[in-house]
Design an enzyme around this catalytic site. Structure first.
Site, PDB file in Angstrom:
ATOM      1  N   THR A 102     -56.835  30.053 -21.531  1.00  0.00           N
ATOM      2  CA  THR A 102     -57.672  29.360 -20.562  1.00  0.00           C
ATOM      3  C   THR A 102     -56.849  28.526 -19.597  1.00  0.00           C
ATOM      4  OG1 THR A 102     -59.364  27.631 -20.322  1.00  0.00           O
ATOM      5  CG2 THR A 102     -57.965  27.500 -22.261  1.00  0.00           C
ATOM      6  N   TYR A 126     -60.578  21.574 -26.443  1.00  0.00           N
ATOM      7  CA  TYR A 126     -60.708  23.004 -26.162  1.00  0.00           C
ATOM      8  C   TYR A 126     -59.405  23.549 -25.584  1.00  0.00           C
ATOM      9  CZ  TYR A 126     -61.742  27.205 -23.483  1.00  0.00           C
ATOM     10  OH  TYR A 126     -61.686  28.468 -22.941  1.00  0.00           O
TER      11      TYR A 126
END
Length: 314
Positions: A102, A126
């Protein structure tokens, strides 16, 4: 990805615990193992029953604010689970691994567009949970006959142009899906989380990539590894940035619906502006994005949302 592999004539199986996914989302001819990648016995069964040569790893939790409020869930479901899967690959002599990483690993990048060698400073658990998996892959590749590709996603949107599948989870947080839901009356309004960022219109700027182009990038990355390519980390984005307000205006234009928009406080872990430098993926893969157009991305997402609305009404 399953439909991309199916269309290419690849032989593959899927493992999914269906916590957010749906069995109907994959081709009927594809074998689905309903289970979790932390289940070492199940992994061993799959690797024993099938001649697996590569793993494409998408399993994980992806909601940034939730990771801030429940970090241990993310370190368990993203990092610890990935470690179990990587170890099973090494034990079973599986040499090729593709990982969904990501752009959240960059945090709030100082240089835009952001390149892969930018400082890595995630703003959320995250992002950190994904970065930790990248580091595990790096170290595993150094110690074993094991090559990987980590694709750092920017903002994935759209749906299969043929209408076979699309984002279907409830309580979605992705802007384009949420805006499409608002346009169809599934939501009373759309919330803008933060209108005080240091950007031209004060809302966050993101690089939106069509999910089908992202799937094709994975398949090309798989081909590259099969042809002897070395391990690599690459951004997966178009290099174009759109603000939240620009996206909302585009959804209203495509849908021809003027839905209500409300400004709400910033969410924890959100970056003001993240846009990809995609020169590395363009030079290392024969990747030719087919849907690099915001209205097209929105139209495909809206068409899928209408199909979901019909499906749920039956």
């Amino acid at each position: 990805m399953a439909w991309c592999l199916h269309d290419a004539g690849e032989d593959f199986v899927v493992i999914d615990n269906l916590s957010t996914g749906f069995e109907w989302a994959i081709p009927q001819s594809v074998k689905l193992y309903e289970g979790d990648i932390t289940d070492e016995k199940l992994l061993q069964t799959i690797f024993h029953n099938h001649d697996i040569t590569a793993v494409i790893h998408f399993a994980g939790s992806i909601i940034v604010p939730e990771s801030v409020s429940n970090p241990l869930k993310y370190y368990n479901n993203n990092t610890a689970a990935s470690r179990t899967l990587i170890e099973a690959c090494v034990k079973n002599n599986i040499k090729h691994f593709i990982f969904s990483s990501t752009a959240a690993v960059y945090g709030d990048p100082k240089v835009i567009p952001v390149s892969e060698d930018a400082p890595l400073s995630p703003l959320s658990p995250y992002g950190t949970s994904k970065l930790m998996t990248e580091l595990m892959l790096r170290d595993t590749a150094a110690a074993h006959d094991f090559q990987y590709t980590a694709l750092r996603y920017f903002n994935v949107a759209g749906a299969d142009p043929e209408g076979r599948t699309g984002q279907s989870t409830r309580n979605a947080t992705h802007l384009i899906k949420v805006a499409c839901e608002a346009a169809l009356g599934k939501r009373t309004h759309l919330g803008i989380f933060g209108a005080d960022f240091d950007t031209p219109d004060k809302t966050g700027i993101r690089d939106y990539i069509h999910v089908s182009d992202l799937a094709s990038a994975h398949y090309l990355a798989l081909k590259r590894l099969r042809e002897g390519g070395e391990s690599i980390v690459m951004n997966a984005g178009y290099g174009d940035g759109y603000s939240v307000l620009q996206v909302i205006d585009a959804v209203k234009a495509v849908s021809e619906v003027d839905f209500e928009v409300k400004t709400e406080p910033r969410r924890a872990g959100d970056s003001p502006k993240v846009v990809a430098d995609n020169s590395k993926i363009m030079s290392n893969l024969d990747w030719k994005p087919q849907f690099d157009d915001l209205p097209t991305i929105i139209r495909h997402a809206l068409n899928w949302e209408k199909k979901l609305q019909f499906k749920n009404s039956l």
